[in-house]
Design a protein around this motif. Sequence first.
Motif, PDB file in Angstrom:
ATOM      1  N   CYS A  88       0.834  -1.205   0.000  1.00 24.56           N
ATOM      2  CA  CYS A  88       0.000   0.000   0.000  1.00 24.56           C
ATOM      3  C   CYS A  88       0.866   1.251   0.000  1.00 24.56           C
ATOM      4  O   CYS A  88       0.595   2.207  -0.739  1.00 24.56           O
ATOM      5  CB  CYS A  88      -0.929  -0.020   1.215  1.00 24.56           C
ATOM      6  N   ARG A  89       1.925   1.261   0.795  1.00 25.75           N
ATOM      7  CA  ARG A  89       2.786   2.435   0.880  1.00 25.75           C
ATOM      8  C   ARG A  89       3.543   2.665  -0.431  1.00 25.75           C
ATOM      9  O   ARG A  89       3.680   3.807  -0.885  1.00 25.75           O
ATOM     10  CB  ARG A  89       3.782   2.273   2.028  1.00 25.75           C
ATOM     11  N   ILE A  90       4.011   1.590  -1.073  1.00 20.42           N
ATOM     12  CA  ILE A  90       4.728   1.718  -2.338  1.00 20.42           C
ATOM     13  C   ILE A  90       3.821   2.297  -3.411  1.00 20.42           C
ATOM     14  O   ILE A  90       4.193   3.221  -4.152  1.00 20.42           O
ATOM     15  CB  ILE A  90       5.292   0.348  -2.776  1.00 20.42           C
ATOM     16  N   ILE A  91       2.602   1.770  -3.509  1.00 17.62           N
ATOM     17  CA  ILE A  91       1.650   2.271  -4.504  1.00 17.62           C
ATOM     18  C   ILE A  91       1.340   3.740  -4.254  1.00 17.62           C
ATOM     19  O   ILE A  91       1.308   4.556  -5.181  1.00 17.62           O
ATOM     20  CB  ILE A  91       0.363   1.422  -4.470  1.00 17.62           C
ATOM     21  N   LYS A  92       1.128   4.081  -3.006  1.00 14.58           N
ATOM     22  CA  LYS A  92       0.793   5.461  -2.652  1.00 14.58           C
ATOM     23  C   LYS A  92       1.941   6.412  -2.972  1.00 14.58           C
ATOM     24  O   LYS A  92       1.716   7.561  -3.390  1.00 14.58           O
ATOM     25  CB  LYS A  92       0.436   5.535  -1.167  1.00 14.58           C
ATOM     26  N   LYS A  93       3.178   5.960  -2.796  1.00 17.12           N
ATOM     27  CA  LYS A  93       4.335   6.813  -3.080  1.00 17.12           C
ATOM     28  C   LYS A  93       4.578   6.961  -4.580  1.00 17.12           C
ATOM     29  O   LYS A  93       4.933   8.044  -5.066  1.00 17.12           O
ATOM     30  CB  LYS A  93       5.587   6.221  -2.424  1.00 17.12           C
ATOM     31  N   LEU A  94       4.395   5.858  -5.327  1.00 17.26           N
ATOM     32  CA  LEU A  94       4.769   5.870  -6.737  1.00 17.26           C
ATOM     33  C   LEU A  94       3.734   6.545  -7.633  1.00 17.26           C
ATOM     34  O   LEU A  94       4.102   7.132  -8.660  1.00 17.26           O
ATOM     35  CB  LEU A  94       5.008   4.434  -7.224  1.00 17.26           C
ATOM     36  N   GLU A  95       2.462   6.455  -7.292  1.00 19.40           N
ATOM     37  CA  GLU A  95       1.411   6.966  -8.179  1.00 19.40           C
ATOM     38  C   GLU A  95       1.604   8.429  -8.575  1.00 19.40           C
ATOM     39  O   GLU A  95       1.616   8.738  -9.779  1.00 19.40           O
ATOM     40  CB  GLU A  95       0.034   6.744  -7.551  1.00 19.40           C
ATOM     41  N   PRO A  96       1.763   9.358  -7.641  1.00 20.44           N
ATOM     42  CA  PRO A  96       1.931  10.761  -8.060  1.00 20.44           C
ATOM     43  C   PRO A  96       3.223  11.011  -8.832  1.00 20.44           C
ATOM     44  O   PRO A  96       3.271  11.899  -9.696  1.00 20.44           O
ATOM     45  CB  PRO A  96       1.894  11.540  -6.735  1.00 20.44           C
ATOM     46  N   LEU A  97       4.267  10.239  -8.556  1.00 20.19           N
ATOM     47  CA  LEU A  97       5.527  10.404  -9.286  1.00 20.19           C
ATOM     48  C   LEU A  97       5.389   9.872 -10.707  1.00 20.19           C
ATOM     49  O   LEU A  97       5.877  10.491 -11.664  1.00 20.19           O
ATOM     50  CB  LEU A  97       6.665   9.674  -8.556  1.00 20.19           C
ATOM     51  N   LEU A  98       4.725   8.732 -10.842  1.00 19.64           N
ATOM     52  CA  LEU A  98       4.520   8.151 -12.165  1.00 19.64           C
ATOM     53  C   LEU A  98       3.651   9.060 -13.036  1.00 19.64           C
ATOM     54  O   LEU A  98       3.862   9.177 -14.247  1.00 19.64           O
ATOM     55  CB  LEU A  98       3.868   6.776 -12.014  1.00 19.64           C
ATOM     56  N   ALA A  99       2.703   9.734 -12.405  1.00 14.51           N
ATOM     57  CA  ALA A  99       1.798  10.621 -13.149  1.00 14.51           C
ATOM     58  C   ALA A  99       2.532  11.814 -13.751  1.00 14.51           C
ATOM     59  O   ALA A  99       2.039  12.421 -14.710  1.00 14.51           O
ATOM     60  CB  ALA A  99       0.677  11.105 -12.230  1.00 14.51           C
ATOM     61  N   THR A 100       3.699  12.163 -13.209  1.00 20.91           N
ATOM     62  CA  THR A 100       4.423  13.326 -13.725  1.00 20.91           C
ATOM     63  C   THR A 100       5.148  13.048 -15.032  1.00 20.91           C
ATOM     64  O   THR A 100       5.539  13.989 -15.734  1.00 20.91           O
ATOM     65  CB  THR A 100       5.453  13.824 -12.687  1.00 20.91           C
ATOM     66  N   ILE A 101       5.360  11.779 -15.386  1.00 17.87           N
ATOM     67  CA  ILE A 101       6.127  11.468 -16.595  1.00 17.87           C
ATOM     68  C   ILE A 101       5.284  10.811 -17.691  1.00 17.87           C
ATOM     69  O   ILE A 101       5.681  10.817 -18.850  1.00 17.87           O
ATOM     70  CB  ILE A 101       7.334  10.557 -16.279  1.00 17.87           C
TER      71      ILE A 101
END
Length: 282
Positions: A88-101
């Motif tokens: 859950c923590r990994i998904i929550k951290k990666l989602e906004p970063l992935l959305a930037t690229i």
Amino acid sequence: MALTYKKLSKYPHSLRRLVGIELSQLNAILTSLTPIWSKHLRNSYDRPGRYYKHDLGSMVSLLLIYYRSYTTQEFVGYLFDLDKSNVCRIIKKLEPLLATILPIPDKRILTKEEVSNLIIDVTEQPIERPKQGQEAYYSGKKKQHTVKKEIRIDQDGTIVHVSATYPGRVHDFAIFKQEPPPPSDVPIWADAGYQGIEKLHKSACTPYKSSKKHPLCAEKKTYNQVLASQRVLVEHKIRSIKVFKIIGNRYRNKRKRYDLKFNIVAGLVNLQNGLSLLKRAA
């Protein structure tokens, strides 16, 4: 043995079926995301001693497998030898970063230079029965509680616009009227759910509707067939989006981050369509 990016990359065909994109596309994501992730770790407010067990490639693979299969986070944790809280923590951290690229559809008003034709349609996804406001989310067409999003694609099949999320009771045409208007001289291809759009957009085309007393003539049937052959492109894009079961199946998560998840999936579909990743400063 736990899944890792190193293991998955040895079998490109299997990786494609598990994460939903090609190995080359995943590698491109990792290349763009690595400096952003490094900056995030430097500026992280995580408590002292917090670290991530897997490398970035494995964590992105975890997120994509979760999107592709939409199984429970506990099950994904078993695959990657992680506790469900870590997943859950990994998904929550990666989602906004992935959305930037990712090449995510823009919500601004498009110009005629950017699109010469628009094909629009609304996709509907079942959700868990809300605790409050159930009537607003009940779709008479689907006979269950749903949310809706309008998708607009251009002549090349690129998703150029994804609407906000609307309750299932809202009509397709009402969604169109609440979203940014397309250029007035750009042709729009729509289905029967957009009857009356010609009053707002003179270049819009919708199919003729028949009835028992007023059957369609041969000319109108031919017109409907030609229109359907143009519109099938947006149906294919909706199908590509729903390959990721987090959008195709009943949505179980809280809807607070639903827009973010949907936009990421739309960005992945655009990436498959040949669009390049966005460049962001690390």
